[in-house]
Scaffold this motif. Sequence first.
Motif, short mmCIF file in Angstrom:
data_model
loop_
_atom_site.label_atom_id
_atom_site.label_comp_id
_atom_site.label_asym_id
_atom_site.label_seq_id
_atom_site.Cartn_x
_atom_site.Cartn_y
_atom_site.Cartn_z
N ARG A 1 0.81 -1.22 0.00
CA ARG A 1 0.00 0.00 0.00
C ARG A 1 0.85 1.27 0.00
O ARG A 1 0.34 2.33 -0.35
N THR A 2 2.11 1.18 0.39
CA THR A 2 2.93 2.39 0.46
C THR A 2 4.23 2.28 -0.30
O THR A 2 4.87 3.29 -0.56
N GLY A 3 4.65 1.08 -0.66
CA GLY A 3 5.93 0.90 -1.33
C GLY A 3 5.96 1.55 -2.70
O GLY A 3 4.93 1.62 -3.40
N LEU A 4 7.13 1.99 -3.11
CA LEU A 4 7.28 2.72 -4.37
C LEU A 4 8.08 1.93 -5.40
O LEU A 4 8.34 2.44 -6.49
N SER A 5 8.43 0.69 -5.09
CA SER A 5 9.18 -0.12 -6.05
C SER A 5 8.23 -0.63 -7.13
O SER A 5 7.00 -0.61 -6.99
N VAL A 6 8.81 -1.10 -8.22
CA VAL A 6 8.01 -1.66 -9.31
C VAL A 6 7.17 -2.82 -8.83
O VAL A 6 5.98 -2.94 -9.16
N GLU A 7 7.77 -3.70 -8.04
CA GLU A 7 7.04 -4.88 -7.55
C GLU A 7 5.88 -4.48 -6.64
O GLU A 7 4.79 -5.05 -6.72
N ALA A 8 6.12 -3.50 -5.76
CA ALA A 8 5.05 -3.06 -4.86
C ALA A 8 3.90 -2.44 -5.65
O ALA A 8 2.72 -2.65 -5.33
N LEU A 9 4.23 -1.72 -6.67
CA LEU A 9 3.20 -1.07 -7.49
C LEU A 9 2.40 -2.11 -8.27
O LEU A 9 1.17 -2.01 -8.38
N GLY B 1 7.35 11.27 -7.76
CA GLY B 1 8.65 10.86 -8.29
C GLY B 1 8.68 9.40 -8.73
O GLY B 1 9.75 8.77 -8.73
N ILE B 2 7.51 8.85 -9.12
CA ILE B 2 7.45 7.43 -9.49
C ILE B 2 6.91 7.21 -10.90
O ILE B 2 6.42 6.13 -11.21
N TYR B 3 7.00 8.23 -11.73
CA TYR B 3 6.46 8.07 -13.09
C TYR B 3 7.13 6.90 -13.81
O TYR B 3 6.46 6.05 -14.41
N LYS B 4 8.46 6.84 -13.77
CA LYS B 4 9.18 5.78 -14.48
C LYS B 4 8.88 4.40 -13.88
O LYS B 4 8.76 3.41 -14.61
N GLU B 5 8.76 4.35 -12.54
CA GLU B 5 8.45 3.07 -11.88
C GLU B 5 7.08 2.56 -12.29
O GLU B 5 6.90 1.36 -12.56
N VAL B 6 6.10 3.46 -12.34
CA VAL B 6 4.74 3.05 -12.73
C VAL B 6 4.72 2.66 -14.20
O VAL B 6 4.05 1.71 -14.61
N GLU B 7 5.48 3.40 -15.01
CA GLU B 7 5.56 3.07 -16.43
C GLU B 7 6.12 1.66 -16.61
O GLU B 7 5.62 0.87 -17.42
N GLN B 8 7.15 1.32 -15.85
CA GLN B 8 7.74 -0.01 -15.93
C GLN B 8 6.78 -1.07 -15.39
O GLN B 8 6.64 -2.15 -15.99
N ALA B 9 6.12 -0.76 -14.28
CA ALA B 9 5.19 -1.72 -13.68
C ALA B 9 4.05 -2.05 -14.64
O ALA B 9 3.72 -3.23 -14.84
N THR B 10 3.46 -1.04 -15.23
CA THR B 10 2.36 -1.30 -16.16
C THR B 10 2.86 -2.01 -17.41
O THR B 10 2.18 -2.87 -17.96
N GLN B 11 4.06 -1.65 -17.85
CA GLN B 11 4.63 -2.30 -19.03
C GLN B 11 4.81 -3.80 -18.77
O GLN B 11 4.52 -4.64 -19.63
N GLU B 12 5.30 -4.13 -17.59
CA GLU B 12 5.49 -5.54 -17.25
C GLU B 12 4.17 -6.28 -17.10
O GLU B 12 4.12 -7.50 -17.21
N LEU B 13 3.10 -5.53 -16.87
CA LEU B 13 1.77 -6.13 -16.81
C LEU B 13 1.11 -6.16 -18.18
O LEU B 13 -0.04 -6.59 -18.31
#
Length: 881
Positions: A65-73, A149-161
């Motif tokens: 619920r609070t983590g900012l890593s790709v896996e947490a997202l 500050g997590i635009y790139k992380e979310v972009e990667q997370a959604t891409q991996e999904l």
Amino acid sequence: MDDRAFIALYLSMRFLMPVLLFKFKPLTRHFTRTMENKNIKDTTVQKEKLEDSTPKQLSQSEDARTGLSVEALKKAIFNNLFYVQGKYPEIATRNDYYMSLAYAVRDRLLQRWVASVKQYLDGRHRIVSYLSAEYLLGPHLANNLINLGIYKEVEQATQELGINLQWLLDKEVEPGLGNGGLGRLAACYMDSLATLEVPAIGYGIRYQFGIFEQEIRNGWQVEDTDNWLRRGNPWEIARRELNYEVKLGGYVQHYIDRDGKFRSNWIPELTVKGVAYDTPILGYKVNTTNTLRLWKSEAPKSFDFQSFNSGNYNNAVNQKIVCENISKVLYPNDETVSGKILRLQQQYFFVSCSLQDMIGIHLRQGDKIEDFNVNFAIQLNDTHPAIAIAEMMRLLVDEYDLEWVDAWRVTTRTFAYTNHTLLPEALETWDLELFGSVLPRHLELIYEINRRFLDEVTIKVFGNNNKINSLSIIGEGPRKFIKMANLACAGSFAINGVAALHTDLLKSTVLKDWYALCPEKFSNKTNGVTPRRWLVLSNPKLTSLISSKIGESWIKHLEELKQLEAFADDPEFQLAWMGVKYEMKKILCNRILNKTGIKINPDSLFDVHVKRIHEYKRQHLNILHVIALYNRIKKNPDIEIVPRTFIYAGKAAPGYKMAKLIIKLINSVGEIVNNDPDVRDRLKVVFYPNYNVSNAQVIYPAADLSIQISTAGKEASGTGNMKLSMNGALTIGTLDGANVEIREVVGEENFFLFGLTAEEVAKKKKEGYNPYGYYLENEELKMAIDQIASGYFSHLDDTIFKDLVDNLLYHDPFMVLADFTSYVTCQEKAALAFQDKKSWAKMSILNTARMGKFSSDRSIREYCDDIWKVKSVSVHLDVKD
């Protein structure tokens, strides 16, 4: 097993099995098949099979619920799809995935939000309360990704999904909470308040429907319902326990209480309940998360059971309908008496709820009501919330039993007033009888405020009745009226304009008697815009180019853009700079083609005039220039002319006939110009429909020339001029509003100036302005107006534009014809400059480099230091990551 049991088992297995097997079946296959089955053509979902798109096991130190890593997202998106949306991939829609991502981001805001509120209250910090009838926020998701500050992380997370992030961002519906510059300024200020870590609450109305969705049919503006809440709003939290009663109508009883004190008791005709809906506003890369609290109107008793049982079904829900109408629509048409009443009810409703809420917060701290101004500084964003002055007095005198002198002391130490207009008709007034029918107690209070105030004024301006009448809150005439700007001035400790020229003109024109009476109240606070949305988010390629040269610190300290000046003459940097501009122009070309069917040339000069449609903003001056260029081509088809694309966008108020006629003229001229083979694509005219924040984010980065041509002395400030210049567009404009300051900082040589000054406009009006003379003297102008009048641009119908032509020839209140020759000449200079690509690139770079002054961060710092007297408060947070 019977049939019902079998069906129940089948359905439960049909729902649960994909969830149980989910980690063994990549989301990509489910999502892609779902989209293909639904025949959604705009998806760019990855087709390749991912080895494993499910989130891996998170470490003990990381929370989904609070983590900012790709896996947490990724984990958060999965969880929200199931636990919040109640869906599994095979049946999930695009909106389900958007909502799942939005809730995942909101969860990360909540931790910061709660910490911010706790720190503000525990530390007893003074809170800024911003009262505004509008908040033109724009979509939340991408802006929150930038600020977290997590635009790139979310972009990667959604891409991996297997999901394209932009595809989800485009799904978000823009909140219909604002209309123009006033609402957008409020949104920028909320962003800057949080970024600068200033404790603040924004108060407004949770409109169910926005102002309107604009369609263009046969060249005319057509208004459609802006049902922005139709799919839900994942960013808000309803605080149903946080509600206040608001009285309307009725009468006032007067009596002497047991202590011999004169008292007033307001017996309302209608009582409305205001329910709070909160939205977190996160600052850029800080923990500070402030609150935007919007009020929804409801009936205290939404259903009359007795009426329903007696067969009177309509009456059973009548009170619910009447009460909910108050927060139903942004800016209801007030041409009718009922529309005026509704507008006044709206203003009072949100002001009353907000003040009751602030007083509640103050008292829960254990502080005395007499010290309210110690804990709160309230900013009135124009005259719409000015009724707050009288409402504060009502609450303090009637509800909290303060003596008048003490109540007035608290009030006048709490409020500050921002004026946003120089147009006398925009200084809000209310008919006395209408006002009294809605707010009878406030009418009494305003009379008393005015009586005491004029007693003081009479001593100071002895014998000057004209000045007394000018300062009076009650206006005399065939029908008496209440001057809301005067109420705001009398009840506020500070009054500010929003650009240097605007403030000077306030002091010398519409508020000159106030300035003479209390000059110490006046100051200038030039508007600003947030670079986070208007550069970082809307123009990421330019942001990357800038940051590659000077780092990223400029995003919070915009004055650091000045370091770009060192690269203004660098050929390689110029090439890269104009390369970014060209890419953004191509994106806009595709949008325009999809929206309007008009194909435009990205190599052409993009002449951009985007803002609310109004006569003083002079879109009709610009279209007269288009007609003049068109006629030059018709006279000489082989003439060499710089290819231009004229891009217009903006909404006209539904009841503003002349503004809607200007939209029709633009589209009618475009219909002829765009289809004339003699033009050969050297000119194109585009009206981009439904101008809003989302569309502006695409238009601003693509602009070459920023059209800021309001009649000098009429525009308070403008913020579109700042956004365009910040994105490297060069300005052609008058010395009006913030144009004056933009020209000063970017340099006269990097600004195309034309037209009469404010002093020259005033002088011409005083001497007797004759627009018909200008019509006769200029052949190009005469020909253009004659073509419009004859029906050349309207299928030979000479009646359509008659009112517009007559207004220009015989009245021309905004001096369009007087400035025509100067405008056309200046446009020729701009076209010539555009041909020198290196010189243009340098001017474009310098425009961006010198825009540091126009950050809303700078504006808010000045408000904090000079008016509100508040300090930043850092919010500390133990984030597990």
